[in-house]
Design a protein around this motif. Structure first.
Motif, PDB file in Angstrom:
ATOM      1  N   VAL A 196       4.355  14.164  -0.677  1.00 48.91           N
ATOM      2  CA  VAL A 196       3.559  14.646  -1.645  1.00 48.91           C
ATOM      3  C   VAL A 196       4.286  14.973  -3.190  1.00 48.91           C
ATOM      4  CG1 VAL A 196       1.662  16.466  -2.463  1.00 48.91           C
ATOM      5  CG2 VAL A 196       2.045  15.464   0.036  1.00 48.91           C
ATOM      6  N   PRO A 197       4.070  14.503  -4.231  1.00 54.23           N
ATOM      7  CA  PRO A 197       4.987  14.485  -5.439  1.00 54.23           C
ATOM      8  C   PRO A 197       4.845  15.905  -5.942  1.00 54.23           C
ATOM      9  CG  PRO A 197       3.343  12.349  -5.441  1.00 54.23           C
ATOM     10  CD  PRO A 197       2.892  13.156  -4.213  1.00 54.23           C
ATOM     11  N   SER A 198       5.817  16.322  -6.538  1.00 59.96           N
ATOM     12  CA  SER A 198       6.084  17.637  -6.963  1.00 59.96           C
ATOM     13  C   SER A 198       5.723  17.726  -8.656  1.00 59.96           C
ATOM     14  CB  SER A 198       7.307  18.386  -6.848  1.00 59.96           C
ATOM     15  OG  SER A 198       8.352  17.491  -7.363  1.00 59.96           O
ATOM     16  N   LEU A 199       5.633  16.461  -9.220  1.00 58.65           N
ATOM     17  CA  LEU A 199       5.484  16.522 -10.815  1.00 58.65           C
ATOM     18  C   LEU A 199       3.935  16.396 -10.729  1.00 58.65           C
ATOM     19  CD1 LEU A 199       8.250  13.806 -11.678  1.00 58.65           C
ATOM     20  CD2 LEU A 199       8.204  16.565 -12.060  1.00 58.65           C
TER      21      LEU A 199
ATOM     22  N   CYS B 278       0.835  -1.184  -0.138  1.00 61.83           N
ATOM     23  CA  CYS B 278      -0.047  -0.133  -0.104  1.00 61.83           C
ATOM     24  C   CYS B 278       0.843   1.282  -0.013  1.00 61.83           C
ATOM     25  CB  CYS B 278      -0.818   0.116   1.146  1.00 61.83           C
ATOM     26  SG  CYS B 278      -2.109  -1.212   1.225  1.00 61.83           S
ATOM     27  N   LEU B 279       0.537   2.201  -0.970  1.00 64.49           N
ATOM     28  CA  LEU B 279       1.174   3.434  -1.109  1.00 64.49           C
ATOM     29  C   LEU B 279       0.143   4.286  -0.546  1.00 64.49           C
ATOM     30  CD1 LEU B 279       3.636   5.242  -2.003  1.00 64.49           C
ATOM     31  CD2 LEU B 279       2.015   5.534  -4.250  1.00 64.49           C
ATOM     32  N   TYR B 280       0.741   5.328   0.440  1.00 58.48           N
ATOM     33  CA  TYR B 280       0.151   6.729   1.087  1.00 58.48           C
ATOM     34  C   TYR B 280       1.060   7.607   0.817  1.00 58.48           C
ATOM     35  CZ  TYR B 280      -2.486   2.794   3.424  1.00 58.48           C
ATOM     36  OH  TYR B 280      -3.443   1.834   3.621  1.00 58.48           O
ATOM     37  N   THR B 281       0.443   9.097   0.770  1.00 56.55           N
ATOM     38  CA  THR B 281       0.957   9.995   0.314  1.00 56.55           C
ATOM     39  C   THR B 281       0.744  11.175   1.381  1.00 56.55           C
ATOM     40  OG1 THR B 281       0.743   9.854  -1.968  1.00 56.55           O
ATOM     41  CG2 THR B 281       1.120  11.910  -1.346  1.00 56.55           C
ATOM     42  N   GLY B 282       1.998  11.916   1.707  1.00 53.01           N
ATOM     43  CA  GLY B 282       1.885  12.835   2.816  1.00 53.01           C
ATOM     44  C   GLY B 282       1.820  12.299   4.162  1.00 53.01           C
ATOM     45  N   PRO B 283       1.524  13.379   4.958  1.00 55.07           N
ATOM     46  CA  PRO B 283       1.658  12.790   6.651  1.00 55.07           C
ATOM     47  C   PRO B 283       0.486  11.922   6.781  1.00 55.07           C
ATOM     48  CG  PRO B 283       2.013  15.187   6.421  1.00 55.07           C
ATOM     49  CD  PRO B 283       1.490  14.788   5.044  1.00 55.07           C
ATOM     50  N   THR B 284       0.886  10.647   7.562  1.00 52.58           N
ATOM     51  CA  THR B 284      -0.282   9.607   7.356  1.00 52.58           C
ATOM     52  C   THR B 284       0.000   8.687   8.809  1.00 52.58           C
ATOM     53  OG1 THR B 284       0.248   9.150   5.290  1.00 52.58           O
ATOM     54  CG2 THR B 284      -0.876   7.278   6.748  1.00 52.58           C
ATOM     55  N   SER B 285      -1.146   8.859   9.674  1.00 55.22           N
ATOM     56  CA  SER B 285      -1.106   8.150  10.970  1.00 55.22           C
ATOM     57  C   SER B 285      -1.699   6.795  10.704  1.00 55.22           C
ATOM     58  CB  SER B 285      -2.251   8.947  11.763  1.00 55.22           C
ATOM     59  OG  SER B 285      -3.387   9.055  11.390  1.00 55.22           O
TER      60      SER B 285
ATOM     61  N   ASN C 108      -0.621  10.961  -7.643  1.00 50.52           N
ATOM     62  CA  ASN C 108      -0.749  11.444  -6.417  1.00 50.52           C
ATOM     63  C   ASN C 108      -0.395  13.113  -5.979  1.00 50.52           C
ATOM     64  OD1 ASN C 108      -1.989   9.524  -4.414  1.00 50.52           O
ATOM     65  ND2 ASN C 108      -0.187   8.254  -5.507  1.00 50.52           N
ATOM     66  N   PHE C 109      -0.168  13.738  -7.235  1.00 46.10           N
ATOM     67  CA  PHE C 109       0.186  15.163  -7.252  1.00 46.10           C
ATOM     68  C   PHE C 109      -0.919  15.844  -6.661  1.00 46.10           C
ATOM     69  CE2 PHE C 109      -0.288  19.493  -9.193  1.00 46.10           C
ATOM     70  CZ  PHE C 109       0.858  20.000  -8.802  1.00 46.10           C
ATOM     71  N   ALA C 110      -0.586  16.871  -5.560  1.00 43.35           N
ATOM     72  CA  ALA C 110      -1.499  17.990  -5.005  1.00 43.35           C
ATOM     73  C   ALA C 110      -0.803  19.167  -4.578  1.00 43.35           C
ATOM     74  CB  ALA C 110      -2.137  17.013  -3.858  1.00 43.35           C
ATOM     75  N   THR C 111      -1.643  20.066  -4.520  1.00 45.15           N
ATOM     76  CA  THR C 111      -1.216  21.262  -4.000  1.00 45.15           C
ATOM     77  C   THR C 111      -1.647  21.588  -2.447  1.00 45.15           C
ATOM     78  OG1 THR C 111      -1.377  22.278  -6.081  1.00 45.15           O
ATOM     79  CG2 THR C 111      -1.272  23.903  -4.470  1.00 45.15           C
ATOM     80  N   THR C 112      -0.747  21.634  -1.653  1.00 49.28           N
ATOM     81  CA  THR C 112      -0.973  21.729  -0.320  1.00 49.28           C
ATOM     82  C   THR C 112      -1.473  22.947  -0.091  1.00 49.28           C
ATOM     83  OG1 THR C 112       0.936  22.112   0.244  1.00 49.28           O
ATOM     84  CG2 THR C 112       0.523  19.749   0.324  1.00 49.28           C
TER      85      THR C 112
END
Length: 577
Positions: A368-371, A295-302, A376-380
């Motif tokens: 969080v990918p920059s491409l 499983c792949l998760y992106t960004g802060p994950t609890s 999974n690219f996102a603008t935080t």
């Protein structure tokens, strides 16, 4: 009178003849028996010799296979898929051409490999079971030796030798310069010329008990600690600096206890540059290498591990839980990993998604990918990057209320951090592109069956938040962690170890590996004044197996963890029994 005497003498001559014949017969019987016994003993001696030689040939087969693995770490892909013992293995193929291996033969017409130096009198063949290699790094080999008219078979378990062979492993015995602020010139081993005590050297103190094997590529600084296992260092054999009987300030001390002898030399074990090998385990376009993606998760994950075999995952930035390509260009949602979104029981909701632990597999948390081409690219957005009190944070509750952020880089909103606690029912490896924060106790439901790996590219933190007055936010005492812990590029350390009061004992049941030595507490005299004192105990299961797909050193060998004689697999003519 003379006649009577003559008659008597004639009678005695007859008796003597009978006696001679009887003795001769007895001697003949004894001679025949002796010859028979000698011939029988000779045959038995020959059989015993063949019996012993067959076992020696089987052992030679194991050693020969180990040498092939040492010369080619990818040799695990080879084996005879038609062999009975290899039936549980996957993707085994026979080497061909000049690389062909006669030891993979089976059946009467199959080949045997000759034991070197035996003059053709002893042979071996072996069968490979690699069914647990992808998850536990373990191979099983059934080797049969043949000598004369005898065959004998052994089964050997081979495991990659690596970081989890030690309860404690460190590359450099100094505090991480990215944390201590020390000069980059400090990043050298003591035996390579690092001098003085200005580089943040860390000692093992008098309250420390280390119950398991220890290795450092550096020179250990030991002051009154107790070591219950074997201790080895990659000291320079020229200078002989196996360890320093000094505190972190250079003060001499003589109370160290080594229950298995003082430190000995062992070569350096190179660290991998990143944990990117584990990132491959969440790709769905590598069917041959990764038949069952994690499983792949992106960004802060609890991740809250639940004792019922589930885990609760909160990961707001995740869109796709498996990807293809590197860099990723496509992705999909795996049903085993939870559903992205903010709805009930979804990954982005306030309570997260409750899913079954992906048993014997990997969870990877990426930045969080920059491409923009990444699925999974996102603008935080600043409005979502908040902590518990509404101040800047990571969007999943950190920093908590009244917590002072320890460093400028803590709790980033677009980084691959994992916040982990709970009770594990299963076997799992959690890896991150950035940090791992251990926010509470991590325990196994079953000490015999469950196993956890924690692998961070950066720091593995024992979470220890403090207030603005430097007092502790947490009121509990002690922390227990059941896991194999690895920080690839940095350290394993207690957050705010030098603030607040003593937090009790940090109990590790597993293994710790790190590039730089991490601090877990401050010593005042002989007692801990803040942070934790150490109670580290080795999980002896790591001698035989490992958490799923756990990282190995850059160069690795395979050691035999167990072997046992079993029923003979092949008759001398090569047919299966």
């Amino acid at each position: 009178m003379l006649r009577k005497l003559a008659v008597r003498r004639g009678d005695e001559s007859g008796f003597a003849l009978v006696l001679v014949i009887g003795v001769s017969s007895a001697l003949t019987i004894l001679l025949v028996a002796g010859v028979a016994l000698a011939l029988g003993s000779q045959r038995k001696a020959r059989t015993d010799q063949d019996w012993s030689s067959a076992m020696a040939a089987a052992y030679a087969g194991v050693e020969e296979y180990q040498s092939r693995l040492a010369n080619d770490t990818a040799y695990v892909r080879f084996g005879n898929p038609a062999a009975q013992f290899s039936s549980a293995s996957t993707n085994l193929t026979l080497p061909t051409g000049l690389a062909s291996n006669p030891a993979f033969g089976i059946g009467k017409t199959g080949t045997w490999a000759e034991v070197a130096g035996s003059g053709g009198s002893a042979h071996f063949r072996y069968e490979v079971d690699s069914s647990t290699y992808s998850t536990a790094g373990q191979l099983r080999l059934r080797a049969t030796g043949r000598a004369g008219g005898e065959t004998r078979t052994i089964v050997a378990d081979l495991k990659q030798q690596g970081f989890i062979d030690f309860l404690y492993f460190t590359d450099y015995e100094i505090q991480d310069p990215s944390i201590s602020g020390k000069a980059t010139s400090c990043v050298k081993h003591y035996w390579e010329g690092r001098t003085g005590t200005s580089c943040g050297e860390i000692q093992f103190g008098g309250s420390d008990v280390v119950d398991g094997p220890v290795h450092s590529n550096d020179t250990l600084r030991i002051c009154d600690a107790t070591f219950k296992g074997i201790v080895s260092t990659a000291y320079n054999p020229t200078t002989g600096l196996k360890y320093l009987a000094q505190g972190s300030t250079g003060t001499s001390c003589t109370g160290a206890v080594f229950e298995n002898g003082k430190p000995v030399y062992s070569p350096s074990i190179p660290m991998p540059p990143t944990n990117s090998e584990l990132r491959r385990e969440v790709r769905n376009d590598l069917a041959a290498e990764v038949p069952r993606p994690g499983c792949l998760y992106t960004g802060p994950t609890s991740i809250k591990l639940n004792s019922d075999g589930t885990m609760t995952v909160r990961s707001p930035w995740t869109k796709k839980t498996v990807v293809s390509g590197s860099p990723a260009t496509a992705g999909a949602i795996s049903s085993q990993c939870g559903t992205p979104g903010t709805g009930s029981n979804q990954l982005g909701s306030a309570t997260g998604a409750k899913i079954t632990v992906p048993d014997h597999n990997v969870v990877y948390i990426q930045n969080v990918p920059s491409l923009s081409s990444d699925p999974n690219f996102a603008t935080t957005a600043a409005t979502t990057c908040k902590g518990a009190s509404g101040a800047a944070g990571n969007g999943i509750g950190y920093p908590v209320a009244n917590e002072v952020v320890p460093t400028a880089s803590a709790y980033g909103c677009n980084v691959g951090d994992a916040f982990v606690e709970g009770t594990l029912d299963g076997q799992l490896t959690i890896a991150t592109e950035n940090h791992i924060y251990i926010t509470g106790d991590i325990k196994y439901k079953s000490a015999a069956d469950d196993m956890l790996g924690l692998v961070a590219n950066n720091v593995v933190w024992v979470w220890n938040p403090v207030k603005s007055d430097k007092s502790n936010l947490l009121s509990d005492s002690g922390r227990r962690i059941d896991a194999a812990i690895l920080s690839v590029a940095h350290t394993f350390q207690v957050q705010n170890y030098d603030q607040g009061v003593s937090r009790g004992t940090l109990t590790i049941n597993g293994a710790i590996s790190q590039k730089f030595r991490g601090t877990v507490g401050l010593i005042s005299g002989t007692a801990i004044s803040s942070g934790y004192k150490k109670a580290y105990k080795y999980d002896t299961r790591f001698r035989y197996t490992a958490p799923p797909k756990f990282l190995s050193p850059v160069t690795t060998t395979y050691g035999v963890s167990t072997w046992i004689e079993v029923d003979t697999a092949f008759d001398p003519d090569g047919s299966y029994r």
